[in-house]
Write a protein that holds these residues in place. Structure first.
Motif, mmCIF file in Angstrom:
data_model
loop_
_atom_site.group_PDB
_atom_site.id
_atom_site.type_symbol
_atom_site.label_atom_id
_atom_site.label_comp_id
_atom_site.label_asym_id
_atom_site.label_seq_id
_atom_site.Cartn_x
_atom_site.Cartn_y
_atom_site.Cartn_z
ATOM 1 N N VAL A 1 11.305 51.901 -12.798
ATOM 2 C CA VAL A 1 11.446 52.262 -14.200
ATOM 3 C C VAL A 1 10.941 53.694 -14.382
ATOM 4 N N ARG B 1 9.488 56.471 -17.013
ATOM 5 C CA ARG B 1 8.864 56.590 -18.333
ATOM 6 C C ARG B 1 8.803 58.051 -18.778
ATOM 7 N N ASP C 1 10.214 45.223 -18.686
ATOM 8 C CA ASP C 1 10.366 46.054 -17.483
ATOM 9 C C ASP C 1 11.194 45.341 -16.419
ATOM 10 N N ALA D 1 15.907 54.179 -15.660
ATOM 11 C CA ALA D 1 15.567 53.522 -14.394
ATOM 12 C C ALA D 1 16.549 53.983 -13.332
ATOM 13 N N VAL E 1 9.646 53.699 -21.929
ATOM 14 C CA VAL E 1 10.694 53.642 -20.910
ATOM 15 C C VAL E 1 11.887 54.494 -21.363
#
Length: 262
Positions: free
Chosen positions: A120, A122, A196, A152, A149
């Motif tokens: 992921v 951020r 997540d 990804a 977030v």
């Protein structure tokens, strides 16, 4: 417990979802891949119903939804009610949801990929990638405030060390997938409980077209190799001349036959 209560409990047990699962045991075991033991899988399915009363109640009201979820679980080769495949009571039906771990397991199971990398991204992370790069650069301050977030990425490393296609998704795409997921705003939704993990599952799913994800791939490779070996053996036999026989042995044999006839 009274005699009537015991009788009712037995009736529920013998006619409830667990009995239905037992009834279709052969159907489940036929669908299961060879790496999964049928008896173990069935015990896990029974255990899931016994542990979760909410799941049991919904499955009792709508046993068809439970069967559909379990059949999909078996087809994918996952253990029911595990981190690989969740059985989620949702309204009046049981939903089967493959987890991030389940997607990754299917990739590993195919045997072509030795490492799956999925992370992921951020807001405060350092992330760099363009199509000319073999792999992304992702730097994280694990002890700082990483922020929300924003995306990804995922890729696979094959057995020979080469890298698959790198898949990158942004926050608008994540939100789109979440919006299309039924009941994603409800407290019981995996998008609320395990955000997540759902993001990682989403990007892993995007990786699937670029890497083998099934044991069937390995079986197909073995079948092809066996077929090639068989064809090579047949060709070799056809190209090999018959053994040369000693002429003296032929004459001698013919004379012996003539003598016997006489």
């Amino acid at each position: 417990m009274s005699e009537n209560a015991i009788s009712n409990a037995v009736a529920v047990r013998d006619n409830g979802p667990e009995a239905l699962v037992r009834q279709y045991k052969e159907d489940f075991t036929l669908v299961l891949p060879s790496h999964v033991k049928g008896e173990t899988w069935m015990r896990l399915a029974y255990g899931a119903l016994r542990r979760d009363q909410n799941l049991l109640q919904v499955a009792t009201r709508n046993p068809g939804s439970l069967m559909n979820a379990l059949l999909e679980c078996a087809r994918l080769g996952h253990e029911p009610a595990s981190d690989s495949y969740y059985l989620v009571p949702f309204g009046n039906e049981v939903q089967g949801i493959e987890g991030y771990r389940g997607v990754v397991e299917r990739i590993y199971r195919a045997g072509a990929v030795k490492v799956v990398k999925a992370e992921v991204i951020r807001q405060n992370d350092v992330f760099e990638y363009d199509p000319d790069m073999e792999r992304p650069v992702h730097k994280v301050d694990w002890f700082g405030e990483r922020g929300e977030v924003v995306g990804a990425y995922a890729y696979g490393i094959f057995q020979d060390g080469s890298t698959s296609r790198v898949v990158v998704i942004d926050r608008p795409y994540i939100d789109k997938v979440r919006k299309e997921s039924r009941g994603s705003d409800k407290p019981s939704s995996p998008w609320v409980k395990w955000f997540d993990q759902m993001v990682l599952k989403t990007v892993a799913r995007r990786l699937e077209p670029w890497v083998p994800t099934s044991t069937e791939w390995r079986k197909e490779q073995m079948r092809a190799a066996q077929q090639v070996a068989a064809e090579s053996h047949t060709t070799q036999l056809a190209a090999t001349p018959p053994p040369v026989t000693d002429p003296d042995e032929v004459v001698e044999g013919e004379l012996m036959d003539d003598d016997t006839t006489a």
